[in-house]
Design a protein around this motif. Structure first.
Motif, PDB file in Angstrom:
ATOM      1  N   PRO A  16       0.795  -1.238   0.000  1.00  0.00           N
ATOM      2  CA  PRO A  16       0.000   0.000   0.000  1.00  0.00           C
ATOM      3  C   PRO A  16       0.831   1.294   0.000  1.00  0.00           C
ATOM      4  N   LEU A  17       1.897   1.335   0.806  1.00  0.00           N
ATOM      5  CA  LEU A  17       2.697   2.569   0.861  1.00  0.00           C
ATOM      6  C   LEU A  17       3.273   2.923  -0.511  1.00  0.00           C
ATOM      7  N   LEU A  18       3.663   1.890  -1.258  1.00  0.00           N
ATOM      8  CA  LEU A  18       4.283   2.129  -2.567  1.00  0.00           C
ATOM      9  C   LEU A  18       3.256   2.699  -3.534  1.00  0.00           C
ATOM     10  N   GLU A  20       0.566   4.373  -2.612  1.00  0.00           N
ATOM     11  CA  GLU A  20       0.252   5.728  -2.136  1.00  0.00           C
ATOM     12  C   GLU A  20       1.302   6.743  -2.604  1.00  0.00           C
ATOM     13  N   LYS A  21       2.567   6.366  -2.520  1.00  0.00           N
ATOM     14  CA  LYS A  21       3.641   7.283  -2.892  1.00  0.00           C
ATOM     15  C   LYS A  21       3.999   7.185  -4.372  1.00  0.00           C
ATOM     16  N   TRP A 267      12.311   2.241   3.245  1.00  0.00           N
ATOM     17  CA  TRP A 267      10.875   2.326   3.540  1.00  0.00           C
ATOM     18  C   TRP A 267      10.558   3.648   4.239  1.00  0.00           C
ATOM     19  N   ASP A 268      11.387   4.007   5.190  1.00  0.00           N
ATOM     20  CA  ASP A 268      11.223   5.262   5.931  1.00  0.00           C
ATOM     21  C   ASP A 268      11.345   6.455   4.974  1.00  0.00           C
ATOM     22  N   GLY A 271       8.307   6.823   2.853  1.00  0.00           N
ATOM     23  CA  GLY A 271       7.239   7.425   3.651  1.00  0.00           C
ATOM     24  C   GLY A 271       7.402   8.929   3.807  1.00  0.00           C
ATOM     25  N   LYS A 272       8.649   9.391   3.787  1.00  0.00           N
ATOM     26  CA  LYS A 272       8.917  10.823   3.948  1.00  0.00           C
ATOM     27  C   LYS A 272       9.020  11.547   2.601  1.00  0.00           C
ATOM     28  N   ASN A 273       8.521  10.909   1.559  1.00  0.00           N
ATOM     29  CA  ASN A 273       8.490  11.502   0.203  1.00  0.00           C
ATOM     30  C   ASN A 273       9.885  11.868  -0.299  1.00  0.00           C
TER      31      ASN A 273
END
Ligand SMILES: *Cc1c(COP(=O)(O)O)cnc(C)c1O
Length: 308
Positions: A16-18, A20-21, A267-268, A271-273
Motif C-alpha cells: 500500500p505505501l508504494l 500511495e507514494k 521504507w522510511d 514514507g517521507k516523500n
C-alpha cells in the motif's frame, strides 16, 4: 571449482505505501545465488578465489566475527575451489559452535580465535607474519573480503536490465559492495547505501575505496548513517517488526543485521516523500540469511514464525 551462478531474479513488490507514494520497488535476490555462498559474498569471492588459485596458493586466510556471513561463505567457497581455509575469529570461539562457525568448520575451515587487541592489528605486517609462521603460505582476504577483486566482482551485480532503475540501494558493512555498484551505475542513477554500523566514518571509507581503486562515478551516490539501530548487530523491536511485516506481505526474508536495516531505511525515506513519484527503486538483497539462526539463539527470540 567455484560454482556458476543461477539466474538471479528481480521481483517487484506491491504494498500500500508504494501505491500511495507512486514509487516502484524491486528486489534483486542475490540471496538465492548459492545456498552457502550467499548474496554479495558470492560476487566478492569469485575473482579472489580464481586469483588465489592462479597464484598457486593452497590456502585462504581471512578474518571475521563469530556470526560473520563472510567467514561462512569463504569456508564453503574455498572448499568448493579445492582449497584449505583459515578463519581468524575476533574474540573467543565458544563451544558448542554457533551455526555460522559450525557450518564453516563443516566446510573444513580451521577456526583461529584472535584476541581482540591483536585482531585490531590484523592488517599489520607483524601479525600477518605470525600467521604465516603458524599456517604457512596463504592467500589473504581482508575482513569482509573487501579488496579490488571483490569490488570488481560487485560491479557484476548490476546487469543491463537494471539500467531502467533510478535508484539502487544496498546495505553497507565495509563498503566493498557499494563501491562496486557505484563503479557500475550509469549517469542518471543514484546509488544509496544504508550503513549497518554506527558512525559517519563509513562515508569517507567508501570515498577512500573509490579513490584507491580509481573509480570515477558516473552517477551519484549517498550514504545514510541513521538506520543502524544502535550499531552493528544491534536491533530494536521496531526493526524486527518491520522485517516480519515485510516477510509476511512479500514472502521475502530479510536479515536483521544488514538487509533489514537497508529495507527499513528505504521504507522510511519512501514514507517521507524522499523519492519523487514514479521513481524506480532497486534494492539489492545481499543475503545474510544464514545469520538468522545464530541471531535467534543469541537473543533467545524467533524472527519468523517458521524456520526459513
Ligand atoms: C557482508 C554483507 C554486507 C556488507 O557488504 P560490504 O561489501 O562489506 O559493504 C551487506 N549485506 C550482507 C547480507 C552481508 O553479508
Amino acid at each position: 571449482m567455484f560454482p556458476s551462478p543461477v539466474p538471479i531474479p528481480t521481483q517487484q513488490v506491491f504494498l500500500p505505501l508504494l501505491e500511495e507514494k507512486q514509487v516502484e520497488l524491486y528486489v534483486k535476490r542475490l540471496d538465492v545465488v548459492h545456498p552457502d555462498i550467499s548474496g554479495n559474498k558470492y560476487f566478492k569471492l569469485k575473482h579472489n578465489l580464481a586469483q588465489a588459485r592462479r597464484e598457486g596458493h593452497h590456502r585462504v586466510l581471512t578474518f571475521g566475527g563469530a556470526f560473520s556471513n563472510h567467514i561462512r561463505a569463504t569456508a564453503v567457497a574455498a572448499h568448493l575451489a579445492g582449497m584449505l581455509s583459515v578463519g581468524c575469529i575476533r574474540g573467543e570461539v565458544a563451544f558448542p559452535l554457533n551455526p555460522t562457525l559450525q557450518a564453516a568448520r563443516d566446510a573444513g575451515m580451521v577456526l583461529f580465535p584472535m584476541e581482540r587487541s591483536i585482531y585490531r592489528k590484523k592488517s599489520q605486517e607483524e601479525v600477518v607474519d605470525r600467521l604465516k609462521e603458524e599456517f604457512g603460505d596463504f592467500y589473504l582476504l581482508p575482513e569482509g573480503g573487501t579488496n579490488g577483486l571483490a569490488i570488481q566482482g560487485c560491479t557484476e551485480i548490476l546487469t543491463p536490465e537494471d539500467k531502467r532503475m533510478d535508484v539502487i540501494g544496498t546495505a553497507i558493512g565495509t563498503g566493498g559492495t557499494i563501491a562496486g555498484l557505484i563503479a557500475a551505475a550509469s549517469k542518471q542513477q543514484r546509488i544509496i547505501g544504508v550503513s549497518s554500523l554506527k558512525g559517519e566514518f563509513i562515508r569517507s571509507e567508501v570515498q577512500g575505496l573509490l579513490d584507491t581503486h580509481g573509480i570515477a562515478p558516473q552517477g551519484s551516490w549517498e550514504v545514510f548513517t541513521d538506520y543502524h539501530f544502535g550499531g552493528y548487530a544491534r536491533h530494536t523491536s521496531e526493526l524486527l517488526d518491520f522485517v516480519r511485516y515485510f516477510h509476511r506481505e512479500t514472502e521475502i526474508p530479510l536479515d536483521p543485521i544488514y538487509t533489514g536495516k537497508l529495507f527499513f531505511g528505504i521504507w522510511d525515506l519512501i514514507g517521507k516523500n524522499y523519492f519523487p513519484p514514479h521513481s524506480r527503486i532497486l534494492l539489492i538483497h545481499t543475503g545474510g540469511l544464514q545469520g538468522i539462526a545464530g541471531f535467534e539463539k543469541r537473543w533467545g527470540t524467533r524472527l519468523y514464525p517458521d524456520p526459513l
